[in-house]
Motif scaffolding. Structure first.
Motif, PDB file in Angstrom:
ATOM      1  N   LYS B 318      41.579  50.601  48.650  1.00 46.62           N
ATOM      2  CA  LYS B 318      41.275  49.213  48.986  1.00 46.62           C
ATOM      3  C   LYS B 318      40.719  49.141  50.409  1.00 46.62           C
ATOM      4  O   LYS B 318      39.725  48.472  50.661  1.00 46.62           O
ATOM      5  N   GLU B 324      40.208  48.111  44.163  1.00 48.51           N
ATOM      6  CA  GLU B 324      41.593  47.855  43.799  1.00 48.51           C
ATOM      7  C   GLU B 324      41.922  48.619  42.524  1.00 48.51           C
ATOM      8  O   GLU B 324      41.028  49.031  41.784  1.00 48.51           O
ATOM      9  N   SER B 343      49.987  48.922  38.990  1.00 52.85           N
ATOM     10  CA  SER B 343      50.850  48.217  39.947  1.00 52.85           C
ATOM     11  C   SER B 343      52.304  48.109  39.512  1.00 52.85           C
ATOM     12  O   SER B 343      52.973  47.142  39.836  1.00 52.85           O
ATOM     13  N   GLU B 348      49.437  48.504  43.488  1.00 56.40           N
ATOM     14  CA  GLU B 348      48.202  49.260  43.735  1.00 56.40           C
ATOM     15  C   GLU B 348      48.344  50.751  43.429  1.00 56.40           C
ATOM     16  O   GLU B 348      47.782  51.608  44.127  1.00 56.40           O
ATOM     17  N   ASN B 437      40.650  36.707  35.883  1.00 58.36           N
ATOM     18  CA  ASN B 437      42.096  36.534  35.704  1.00 58.36           C
ATOM     19  C   ASN B 437      42.635  35.317  36.432  1.00 58.36           C
ATOM     20  O   ASN B 437      43.441  34.564  35.902  1.00 58.36           O
ATOM     21  N   ALA B 438      42.194  35.154  37.688  1.00 61.67           N
ATOM     22  CA  ALA B 438      42.745  34.067  38.502  1.00 61.67           C
ATOM     23  C   ALA B 438      42.378  32.722  37.896  1.00 61.67           C
ATOM     24  O   ALA B 438      43.224  31.835  37.785  1.00 61.67           O
ATOM     25  N   ASP B 441      44.564  32.117  34.865  1.00 58.74           N
ATOM     26  CA  ASP B 441      45.951  31.804  35.190  1.00 58.74           C
ATOM     27  C   ASP B 441      46.094  30.423  35.815  1.00 58.74           C
ATOM     28  O   ASP B 441      47.142  29.786  35.717  1.00 58.74           O
ATOM     29  N   ARG B 442      45.042  29.965  36.485  1.00 61.01           N
ATOM     30  CA  ARG B 442      45.131  28.660  37.153  1.00 61.01           C
ATOM     31  C   ARG B 442      44.761  27.510  36.232  1.00 61.01           C
ATOM     32  O   ARG B 442      45.034  26.355  36.521  1.00 61.01           O
TER      33      ARG B 442
END
Lengths: 125, 457
Positions: B318, B324, B343, B348, B437-438, B441-442
Motif C-alpha cells: 500500500k 491494497e 484481511s 491487509e 463496495n463502498a 454498502d452505503r
C-alpha cells in the motif's frame, strides 16, 4: 499524513479538540486511511455518561468494523447526525465534517494524559 | 482451488455426497421415533465413535449445526459442569487476542465475562500474561477458548503448558476446532489438554460449504463433561444424564449431511485421514517455500515452517505501490483463481490454505500466479507502471473490456487477460468488473417486489 498540531490524540487513533468544557471527538487521518471506505458510523450513546476507554460506538468500513473508544470521561451531548447520510466525510474530512461526538468533559485533568501531535506522530510513525 | 485460509475448503467428492440422495435417509423426519430410524442411529453411533477417536474425547454430541453453535453448546456444558460442582460463579472466560471474533461472541451469549490475553510479536499466546490473568481470576476462572493450531497458522509450542495453567486455576479448556485439518491422525484436542472442542464437519470432514451452509459443528467432550451434552425434548436418548437444554431444534442437527462426513471417514480410514493431514501440511509448506522469496510470511514456527495455512504480508504494498490486498484478490480472478481469505486475521494480508485436495500442478499454477502478480506490483514500485491506472487497480478484466475497440489502458489486452502461459489453455472469463463496495454498502436497496405486483393480472 495529516496530524494537526492543535489537537490531542489517543493511542486508539481518536482526536480530541477542547473548547471550554466541551470536547469534540473523531478518528484520525491515519485511522480512516487504515480502515478504508467508511460506510456506517453507529453511535447510540448520546445522552449517556461514559468513562475513559469505554466504547461509545463503532465505525464500519467495507472490510472491517472497529469500536470507538472514549478518550476521556464525560457525557455525550451530541452526535454528528450528518454522518448517518454521509459517512464518507470521515474519509474525506476526518478533522472537520467527519467529527463524531461532542462530550461534556467530566474531569479536565484527564486531558493532560492525552498525546500531543508530536507524540501521536511518533506512535504511527 | 479455493485456498481460503481459516475455512478449510477441501474437495467434496461426489462419492461422499451421493448418500444424501438415498430416499431412506433423505425422507426421514428429524423427530422420527427411534425404532423407525435405526439406520440413522447406527450411522450416528459409528460417526460419534470415529469422531471421538479423532479428537481423543469420550463423548460426542451431533446436535450443533455450526461451529458457532458448537462453541455455544460447549461453553454451556462447561457452565453446567461448574454449576454441578457448586462453582456457579466461575464465569470468567479468557480469550487470546488472536482468536476468531466468534469466540468472544459465543462466550458472551453463554453468559461468560471476557478477559482478553495478549499475544507476543511472533503471534503466539503470551504465556506470562495468560498466567497472570488466570491467577488474578483464579476464584472465578471458568474457561479458556483457544484455537490450535492458532489462527496465525502456527502450532503453538506452549499449548500443553497453557492448558495446564487453566486447569491448575480451576478452569476448563475449550478448543476451537476450525483448524482440525492440521491435527487429525497426528495429534488431537484431548492430547493437548482440551476438555471440549467443536468440529467443523463442513471444513475438516468434507461437507461442502459456502453461501450460508448448511454446516455441522458437533462437540466432543472429555469423560467428566459427557453427562452434560445437550438433550432434546423430542428424543429422550439424545444427550447426557444431566443434559443442558437443546441448542438446536433437531436432536441430531442437520442429520442428513452427516452422511457426507461418515462417507469421508469410512472411505479414507484411519491411515487415509492421517495422510490427508500430512498432505495438507506439506502442501502449505510447499507454497510457503515457493512464495517466501517473493512475499513476507507473517508468522512461522520455530523450525521456520507453518502448519496447514499461512499469512502473506501485503501491508507494505500500500505504501510502496498504492496496492491494497483487495487489488491482489481481484487480479487473481484474471489468473483464474478464487482469492484466499483477505484481511483476516490481520488487516491487509492474505491467508492461504491449500488443503490436501490439490496436486502439485495446481499448487504450482497458484504459486506462478502469485509470483507473476508480485512482479506486476514491482513494476508499480519502481515507477514503470502508474500507481492508479495499472493491471491490479483495473482488475478483473472481462472479455467485454478486452475486446473493446477503445482500449486505452497503459498496458496491452494480452497482459491483462493472458499474463501467464497456462491461461492460454485454461481461461476463466469473469462476468463483471470491479464492483464499488463502498457504494453498495452505503446504499442498501430493497429488491422486494411491491405488494401490488402480487395482484392477479
Amino acid at each position: 499524513m495529516n496530524i494537526p498540531q492543535e489537537l490531542k490524540y489517543t493511542k486508539d487513533h481518536e482526536w480530541v479538540k477542547v473548547e471550554g468544557d466541551i470536547a469534540t471527538i473523531g478518528i484520525t487521518d491515519f485511522a480512516q486511511g487504515e480502515l478504508g471506505d467508511i460506510v456506517y458510523v453507529e453511535v447510540e450513546t448520546e445522552g449517556e455518561t461514559l468513562d475513559a476507554e469505554e466504547v461509545f460506538g463503532s465505525v464500519e468500513a467495507v472490510k472491517t468494523v472497529s469500536d470507538l473508544f472514549m478518550p476521556i470521561a464525560g457525557e455525550i451531548v451530541e452526535f454528528n447526525e450528518e454522518l448517518e447520510s454521509e459517512p464518507e466525510s470521515v474519509n474525506s474530512d476526518p478533522y472537520g465534517a467527519g467529527w463524531m461526538i461532542k462530550v461534556k468533559v467530566a474531569d479536565t485533568a484527564q486531558l493532560d494524559a492525552l498525546l500531543d501531535a508530536d507524540a501521536y506522530k511518533a506512535l504511527v510513525g | 482451488m479455493i485456498p481460503l485460509g481459516s475455512c478449510t475448503m477441501k474437495l467434496n467428492a461426489a462419492s461422499e455426497l451421493m448418500p444424501i440422495t438415498f430416499p431412506g435417509f433423505a425422507h426421514m423426519h428429524p423427530f422420527a421415533p427411534l425404532e423407525q430410524a435405526q439406520g440413522y442411529h447406527e450411522m450416528f453411533a459409528q460417526l460419534e465413535k470415529d469422531l471421538c477417536e479423532a479428537t481423543g474425547f469420550a463423548a460426542m454430541s451431533l446436535q450443533p449445526n455450526s461451529g458457532a453453535q458448537g462453541e455455544y453448546a460447549g461453553l454451556m456444558v462447561i457452565k453446567a459442569y461448574h454449576e454441578a460442582n457448586g462453582d456457579a460463579d466461575r464465569k470468567v472466560c479468557l480469550i487470546p487476542s488472536s482468536a476468531h471474533g466468534t469466540n468472544p461472541a459465543s462466550a458472551v451469549m453463554a453468559g461468560f465475562e471476557i478477559v482478553v490475553t495478549k499475544c507476543d510479536e511472533m503471534g503466539n499466546i503470551d504465556v506470562e500474561d495468560l498466567k497472570a490473568k488466570a491467577e488474578e481470576h483464579k476464584d472465578r476462572l471458568g474457561a479458556l477458548m483457544v484455537t490450535y493450531p492458532s489462527t496465525h497458522g502456527v502450532y503453538e509450542e506452549a499449548i500443553q503448558e497453557i492448558t495446564s495453567i487453566i486447569h491448575a486455576h480451576g478452569g476448563q479448556v475449550y478448543m476451537d476446532g476450525a483448524n482440525m485439518n492440521a491435527q487429525v491422525g497426528l495429534t488431537n484436542p484431548g492430547n493437548i489438554g482440551a476438555d471440549v472442542c467443536h468440529l467443523n464437519l463442513h471444513k475438516t470432514f468434507a461437507i461442502p460449504h459456502g453461501g450460508g451452509g448448511p454446516g455441522m459443528g458437533p462437540i466432543g467432550v472429555a469423560a467428566h463433561l459427557a453427562d452434560f451434552l445437550p438433550g432434546s425434548v423430542m428424543l429422550e436418548k439424545a444427550g447426557g444424564s444431566k443434559a443442558i437444554n437443546a441448542v438446536s431444534a433437531a436432536p441430531y442437527g442437520s442429520a442428513l449431511i452427516l452422511m457426507i462426513s461418515y462417507a469421508y471417514i469410512k472411505m479414507l480410514g484411519a491411515e487415509g485421514l492421517r495422510h490427508s493431514t500430512e498432505m495438507a501440511i506439506v502442501n502449505a509448506n510447499y507454497i510457503k517455500a515457493r512464495l517466501s522469496e517473493h512475499y513476507g510470511i507473517l508468522y512461522t514456527g520455530k523450525n521456520n515452517t507453518v502448519a496447514h495455512e499461512m499469512i502473506l504480508d501485503c501491508r507494505d504494498f500500500k505504501r510502496d505501490a498504492g496496492v491494497e490486498v483487495a487489488d491482489i484478490a481481484k487480479r487473481l480472478i484474471d489468473y483464474g483463481f478464487h482469492s484466499p481469505t483477505v484481511s483476516f486475521p490481520v488487516a491487509e494480508t492474505l491467508m492461504i490454505e491449500p488443503t490436501e485436495s490439490e496436486d502439485k500442478e495446481e499448487l504450482d499454477r497458484f504459486c506462478d500466479a502469485m509470483i507473476s502478480i508480485r512482479k506486476e506490483i514491482k513494476e508499480i514500485e519502481n515507477g514503470h507502471a502508474d500507481r492508479e491506472n495499472n493491471l491490479l487497480k483495473n482488475a478483473p478484466h472481462t472479455a467485454d473490456c478486452i475486446i473493446n475497440k477503445d482500449w486505452n489502458y497503459p498496458y496491452s489486452p494480452q497482459e491483462a487477460a493472458y499474463p501467464i502461459e497456462y491461461l492460454k489453455d485454461y481461461k476463466y472469463w469473469v462476468p463483471v468488473r470491479r464492483v464499488d463496495n463502498a457504494f453498495g454498502d452505503r446504499n442498501l436497496i430493497c429488491s422486494c417486489p411491491s405488494i401490488e405486483s402480487y395482484e392477479m393480472a
